[in-house]
Design a protein around this motif. Structure first.
Motif, PDB file in Angstrom:
ATOM      1  N   LEU A 237       2.371   0.523 -13.665  1.00  0.00           N
ATOM      2  CA  LEU A 237       2.552  -0.554 -14.642  1.00  0.00           C
ATOM      3  C   LEU A 237       2.130  -1.897 -14.054  1.00  0.00           C
ATOM      4  CD1 LEU A 237       3.660  -0.112 -17.503  1.00  0.00           C
ATOM      5  CD2 LEU A 237       5.861  -0.961 -16.716  1.00  0.00           C
ATOM      6  N   ASP A 238       2.310  -2.066 -12.752  1.00  0.00           N
ATOM      7  CA  ASP A 238       1.940  -3.320 -12.082  1.00  0.00           C
ATOM      8  C   ASP A 238       0.431  -3.489 -11.951  1.00  0.00           C
ATOM      9  OD1 ASP A 238       2.492  -1.035 -10.198  1.00  0.00           O
ATOM     10  OD2 ASP A 238       1.456  -2.376  -8.809  1.00  0.00           O
ATOM     11  N   GLU A 239      -0.328  -2.429 -12.167  1.00  0.00           N
ATOM     12  CA  GLU A 239      -1.779  -2.505 -12.017  1.00  0.00           C
ATOM     13  C   GLU A 239      -2.476  -2.941 -13.300  1.00  0.00           C
ATOM     14  OE1 GLU A 239      -3.870   0.166  -9.642  1.00  0.00           O
ATOM     15  OE2 GLU A 239      -2.113   0.960  -8.604  1.00  0.00           O
ATOM     16  N   CYS A 240      -1.705  -3.166 -14.357  1.00  0.00           N
ATOM     17  CA  CYS A 240      -2.281  -3.633 -15.617  1.00  0.00           C
ATOM     18  C   CYS A 240      -2.428  -5.150 -15.574  1.00  0.00           C
ATOM     19  CB  CYS A 240      -1.400  -3.220 -16.793  1.00  0.00           C
ATOM     20  SG  CYS A 240      -2.038  -3.778 -18.390  1.00  0.00           S
ATOM     21  N   GLU A 241      -3.607  -5.640 -15.930  1.00  0.00           N
ATOM     22  CA  GLU A 241      -3.877  -7.069 -15.889  1.00  0.00           C
ATOM     23  C   GLU A 241      -3.176  -7.831 -17.007  1.00  0.00           C
ATOM     24  OE1 GLU A 241      -8.045  -7.900 -15.737  1.00  0.00           O
ATOM     25  OE2 GLU A 241      -8.455  -6.243 -14.354  1.00  0.00           O
ATOM     26  N   ASP A 242      -2.855  -7.153 -18.096  1.00  0.00           N
ATOM     27  CA  ASP A 242      -2.251  -7.819 -19.251  1.00  0.00           C
ATOM     28  C   ASP A 242      -0.735  -7.904 -19.069  1.00  0.00           C
ATOM     29  OD1 ASP A 242      -4.783  -8.001 -20.512  1.00  0.00           O
ATOM     30  OD2 ASP A 242      -4.586  -5.928 -21.189  1.00  0.00           O
TER      31      ASP A 242
END
Length: 513
Positions: A237-242
């Motif tokens: 989840l932390d790898e999502c830019e949004d």
């Protein structure tokens, strides 16, 4: 239920992930059972027992089907080709038993009993979160209880954003719980802009995920619910830019479960501890699990044994050599890992992976055991991968010269850059650095031999960190600390600790001089 219908259900569940991952020619056009519905009507609820007829009889050839309308990301699920669509990790047999048992106990608990609908597994970069998420998804897919899975990945254009996140989950849910398919299709017809970029993530979630699942007549499916609730696995989840969308997703998920406490659905989420995630998931309705607390030397040893045994089965050179490695060498190697799966993987790849110097695994093992000098090639290769990234040189210099390690937040403050820029560099170095699970834990070297390598010009070459730079860095630390102290003296509401807010703490003055 007749055997033929059961077989069709299995096909429906597997089609979204496995057919796409295999590169089937039908992937871009959708399997034939996902074609446009004709002449059917539904009420507010749908019974799972009607699921197969819907797919077989209500989709006519020649029309756009549900799968085509949703247009899911083909390599986002657990069934993706992990070689080409990382993360490429899962749990080796016999490892991670403690944490996997804990996840199973949560996932298999009755929906009637009080039990959080959400489990959040967190930990530092490379500690095995994705491997556990992959293993959990595979297990519940085999049980017929995986509603969906999504593996975010920072360097993937589509899997680092939320634009197709909900549509991808909806396509998997339609296959796993086929009675939701007509409800999803009706929602798309009723709200024609539902998949448009102007539609909010919360609206997409409500109409394509939560609404259809809620409308299933679960009370009439006692025999199905005896198997346990459905599971959705979300990794990285932390790898999502949004970041704002992820915050909205968590808020909406918590709100949905507060309104529907007995819905037979659970979310397993794995990520680092970033603030937009932590401040929402640190909730009494979320089961928190720190993976660092569930990593043991026994797990490392089991993984080592399994890795060398697997290599011996497939490498004729190792087979010809005979029993290898020796118990003493293996024990020393386990000690070198520092109980870190990330560094264990680094050492194993160094010993057993492709060898540009044409050395055999038996010749590479002594280099790994002589960790003070033998890993120079590994350090050089790893640093080379990140060497072209912005701020790389400044970040690695601060890490090498710090007497006590800095956190991500402190590195960003010292260098006057966003934390995301720091994380971007550190992610590429997680094979040789322990990158914490949040922005406030220390960034540390797995072994002091990395410091020796970086500060020796003959060994590190272009990555040499000149110890004379410590004077300049110390002045910079003092300047930032002075500014921080000044701000604190004028702000009585300043955070009491880094975990309560961003900034440098009073231990920042710690550069080797």
């Amino acid at each position: 239920m007749p055997q033929a219908q059961r077989n069709i259900e299995v096909t429906l569940r597997e089609s979204i992930g496995i057919a796409m991952a295999s590169g089937s020619s039908e992937t871009s056009h959708g399997p034939r059972f996902f074609q446009n519905a004709q002449g059917f009507s539904i009420g507010r609820q749908s019974n799972i027992s009607q699921q197969t007829d819907y797919f077989i009889h209500n989709h006519a050839p020649g029309h756009m089907g549900l799968l085509e309308i949703l247009d899911p990301i083909p390599d986002a699920s657990y069934a993706r080709n992990r070689q080409t669509s990382p993360p490429n990790s899962d749990c080796l047999p016999g490892t991670r038993q403690d944490i996997l048992k804990r996840v199973s106990a949560w996932a298999d608990a009755s929906v009637i009993l009080p039990n959080p609908h959400i489990m959040w597994l967190y930990g530092y970069v490379g500690c095995g979160k994705s491997a556990i998420a992959q293993t959990v998804a595979e297990k519940y897919a085999r049980k017929g209880r995986l509603a969906g899975s999504f593996f975010f990945f920072r360097t993937s254009r589509e899997r680092s954003r939320t634009s197709r996140f909900v549509a991808t989950l909806a396509s998997q849910i339609a296959a796993s719980i086929p009675s939701t398919a007509p409800l999803i299709e009706t929602a798309l017809k009723r709200h024609i802009a539902l998949l448009h970029s102007t539609t909010s993530l919360s609206s997409q979630l409500e109409h394509l995920v939560y609404g259809p699942i809620k409308s299933v007549r679960w009370e009439s499916l006692g025999r199905n619910l005896l198997r346990g609730p459905y599971i959705i696995v979300i990794d990285g989840l932390d790898e999502c830019e949004d970041r704002d969308d992820i915050a909205l997703f968590i808020d909406h998920m918590l709100d949905f479960f507060s309104r529907n406490p007995h819905i037979p659905l659970r979310f397993f989420i794995a990520s680092r501890v970033e603030e937009h995630i932590r401040t929402r998931l640190h909730h009494n309705e979320v089961r928190l699990v720190n993976l660092v607390d569930h990593t043991s030397v026994d797990d490392i040893a089991t993984a080592m044994y399994a890795s060398f045994a697997l290599a011996a089965r497939h490498n004729r050179i190792i087979q010809a050599y005979g029993p290898w490695p020796s118990p003493d060498d293996l024990s020393q190697l386990i000690h070198h890992t520092g109980c870190s799966f990330a560094f264990m993987s680094t050492l194993l790849n160094f010993i057993l992976g492709p060898s540009p110097d044409n050395l055999t695994p038996m010749q590479r093992l002594p280099l790994a055991l002589d960790i003070n000098l033998g890993l120079d090639g590994l350090y050089f290769d790893t640093l080379s991968r990140a060497g072209q990234l912005p701020h790389f040189s400044s970040i690695i210099t601060l890490i090498a010269l710090a007497e006590n390690p800095f956190s991500i937040a402190e590195l960003g403050k010292l260098l006057r850059i966003e934390r995301t820029e720091v994380v971007r560099v550190l992610i590429e170095l997680h094979a040789i650095l322990q990158v914490p699970g949040d922005d406030y834990g220390p960034v540390t070297m797995f072994h002091t031999s990395l410091h020796d390598f970086l500060t020796h010009p003959g060994r590190s070459g272009p990555f040499y960190v000149d110890p004379s730079q410590s004077q300049d860095l110390a002045r910079r630390c003092k300047k930032v600390l002075s500014a921080r102290s000044s701000n604190l003296s004028h702000d009585s509401a300043a955070p009491a600790s880094p975990l309560e807010g961003a900034g440098l703490n009073h231990h920042i003055w710690r550069i080797h001089v």
